[in-house]
Enzyme design. Structure first.
Site, short mmCIF file in Angstrom:
data_model
loop_
_atom_site.label_atom_id
_atom_site.label_comp_id
_atom_site.label_asym_id
_atom_site.label_seq_id
_atom_site.Cartn_x
_atom_site.Cartn_y
_atom_site.Cartn_z
N GLU A 93 9.26 0.66 9.69
CA GLU A 93 7.94 0.98 10.20
C GLU A 93 6.87 0.13 9.51
O GLU A 93 7.02 -0.25 8.35
CB GLU A 93 7.65 2.47 9.96
CG GLU A 93 8.51 3.35 10.85
CD GLU A 93 8.34 4.85 10.59
OE1 GLU A 93 8.42 5.60 11.56
OE2 GLU A 93 8.14 5.26 9.44
N CYS A 106 0.03 -2.80 6.86
CA CYS A 106 0.92 -2.40 5.78
C CYS A 106 2.35 -2.65 6.25
O CYS A 106 2.79 -2.07 7.24
CB CYS A 106 0.69 -0.93 5.47
SG CYS A 106 1.82 -0.26 4.25
N CYS A 113 15.15 2.19 0.28
CA CYS A 113 14.64 1.72 -1.01
C CYS A 113 15.56 2.24 -2.09
O CYS A 113 16.06 3.36 -2.01
CB CYS A 113 13.22 2.24 -1.24
SG CYS A 113 12.44 1.58 -2.73
N CYS A 117 11.88 7.00 -6.15
CA CYS A 117 10.73 7.75 -6.67
C CYS A 117 10.76 9.14 -6.03
O CYS A 117 10.97 9.27 -4.82
CB CYS A 117 9.42 7.04 -6.35
SG CYS A 117 9.29 5.40 -7.09
N CYS A 120 8.44 10.13 -2.88
CA CYS A 120 8.32 9.21 -1.74
C CYS A 120 9.45 9.45 -0.75
O CYS A 120 10.62 9.50 -1.13
CB CYS A 120 8.38 7.77 -2.25
SG CYS A 120 8.38 6.54 -0.94
N CYS A 337 0.74 6.88 3.17
CA CYS A 337 1.56 6.39 2.06
C CYS A 337 2.71 7.34 1.79
O CYS A 337 2.52 8.54 1.67
CB CYS A 337 0.75 6.32 0.78
SG CYS A 337 -0.65 5.25 0.83
N1 SAH Z 1 7.62 0.10 -3.70
C1 SAH Z 1 6.24 -0.29 -3.76
C2 SAH Z 1 5.53 -0.22 -2.42
C3 SAH Z 1 5.80 0.96 -1.53
S1 SAH Z 1 5.05 2.50 -1.90
C4 SAH Z 1 5.51 0.50 -4.80
O1 SAH Z 1 6.09 1.40 -5.38
O2 SAH Z 1 4.35 0.18 -5.08
C5 SAH Z 1 3.33 2.29 -1.63
C6 SAH Z 1 2.49 3.32 -2.41
O3 SAH Z 1 2.65 4.63 -1.85
C7 SAH Z 1 2.90 3.43 -3.87
O4 SAH Z 1 1.75 3.38 -4.69
C8 SAH Z 1 3.53 4.82 -3.95
O5 SAH Z 1 3.39 5.35 -5.23
C9 SAH Z 1 2.75 5.56 -2.89
N2 SAH Z 1 3.40 6.77 -2.38
C10 SAH Z 1 4.71 6.99 -2.19
N3 SAH Z 1 4.92 8.23 -1.70
C11 SAH Z 1 3.70 8.79 -1.56
C12 SAH Z 1 3.25 10.06 -1.06
N4 SAH Z 1 4.10 10.95 -0.59
N5 SAH Z 1 1.92 10.28 -1.05
C13 SAH Z 1 1.05 9.35 -1.49
N6 SAH Z 1 1.42 8.14 -1.93
C14 SAH Z 1 2.73 7.87 -1.99
#
Ligand code: SAH
Length: 346
Positions: A93, A106, A113, A117, A120, A337
């Site tokens: 996406e 974006c 991935c 985390c 996420c 995000c």
């Molecule tokens: N892997 C990279 C880019 C993808 S995530 C990274 O970690 O930066 C893009 C952003 O979304 C990151 O800052 C991550 O911390 C944030 N993110 C992930 N899950 C989220 C959520 N459920 N709510 C808000 N931000 C989130």
């Protein structure tokens, strides 16, 4: 089986090499490159300033790929989420965020991935595969095709979609080279941002190979204890090493590292956290993006309260930090995000 080369995997110098390998003149590469990225050519047929002979020859050794959106959803705030079918059963996406006529896209760098985390959604799927350079660039080109229908262009690219871009540098670096090439997608390097969860050796490599793009680091916690828990990458590269890599990242001119900070209600959103954050980043030219957690199914974290967001934001502003609290966009279509999953079908 002879396999043809997808020319969208090749930045200009590699395309020159490819053509020279076939005994062709170097300047042909620039012509073809412009056809692909500026005219959006999908076949060699269209390249009218190139001899018929060469065009026929090229169809035997090369092709130009494209991505078509499987679905496009539009949120109430105008955010658009594109699901791209990659043709091998997988999908990714990408999100178009139109803010006052300045379109930000974006894009994703991987299917799934490996970083896991905890907050996420993408991280719950584990890594299926890396995207190719062509697949990264094609997300932008498909969305550009769409916005151009309204006479608009794309201004900013953020690599903040699915995947960890620094876990796929071999494809991300050529993709960014194509984005910022004056004969390619012609985006300004100031308007391309790569976001990482903190893969330190790859941050160093990025600084060496692409020193002119913007770096964003997803910090999200201010102690190793919490960061180890919510971002497993921290067990390999703890905060001390991560901040050191940020400090040493070769930023051009007066540019700053963006620290992203996902605010998790009751977990990392106190003023004590704000204080520690300030201390952590104070030696790095910095700006801060606060991202209120976007809730998604199957995840127990909660969004922070508005009061917690305001207090955190004000604490930093009062201490002269440049802070933006990212307003959640596209939440109604799961385009915010951390909500991307890239699954075909239901
Ligand atoms: N892997 C990279 C880019 C993808 S995530 C990274 O970690 O930066 C893009 C952003 O979304 C990151 O800052 C991550 O911390 C944030 N993110 C992930 N899950 C989220 C959520 N459920 N709510 C808000 N931000 C989130």
């Amino acid at each position: 089986m002879t396999s043809k080369t997808d020319l969208k995997n090749l930045p200009l110098p590699a395309l020159e090499k490819f053509l020279q390998g076939q005994g062709k003149e170097r300047f042909r590469a620039t012509q073809i490159f412009k056809w692909i990225y500026q005219q959006d050519a999908g076949s060699f047929e269209e390249m009218t300033n190139i001899s018929k002979e060469l065009r026929t020859e090229l169809t035997k050794t090369a092709y130009i790929s494209r991505l078509e959106a499987e679905t496009v959803e539009e949120g109430t705030d105008g955010t658009r989420k594109y699901l791209f079918n990659l043709g091998d059963g997988h999908a990714v996406e990408s999100v178009l965020i139109p803010i006052e006529g300045r379109n930000t896209v974006c894009i994703s760098s991987q299917v799934g991935c490996a970083m896991a985390c905890e907050f996420c959604l993408t991280g719950t799927f584990s890594l299926t595969r890396n995207l190719t350079t062509a697949e990264i660039v094609n997300q932008i080109m498909a969305i550009r095709h769409d916005v151009r229908k309204n006479g608009e262009e794309i201004r900013n690219i953020v690599m903040m979609g699915m995947g960890e871009p620094l876990h796929n540098l071999d494809n991300v670096i050529p993709a960014v080279q194509i984005m910022i090439d004056g004969n390619g997608l012609q985006l300004s390097n100031r308007r391309v941002t790569i976001s990482t969860c903190g893969l330190v050796p790859e941050m160093i490599r990025l600084g060496q190979e692409l020193p002119n793009v913007n770096l964003a680091v997803s910090l999200n916690a201010t102690t190793d204890e919490l960061r180890n828990r919510i971002m497993p990458v921290n067990r390999r590269y703890p905060l001390k090493d991560l901040i050191k890599a940020c400090k040493e990242f070769p930023l051009p001119g007066r540019r700053k590292v963006t620290f992203e900070y996902v605010m998790l209600g009751g977990i990392n959103d106190s003023l004590e956290d704000a204080k520690r954050l300030l201390r952590l980043i104070s030696d790095v030219p910095n700006k801060v993006n606060l991202i209120p957690f976007n809730e998604h199914e199957g995840c127990d974290f909660r969004a922070p309260t508005q009061e917690a967001i305001d207090a955190f934001h004000t604490y930093l502003i009062d201490r002269h930090v440049t802070v933006i609290t990212r307003d959640s966009r596209g939440g109604d279509i799961s385009a915010a995000c951390g909500q991307l999953k890239g699954k075909l079908g239901k």
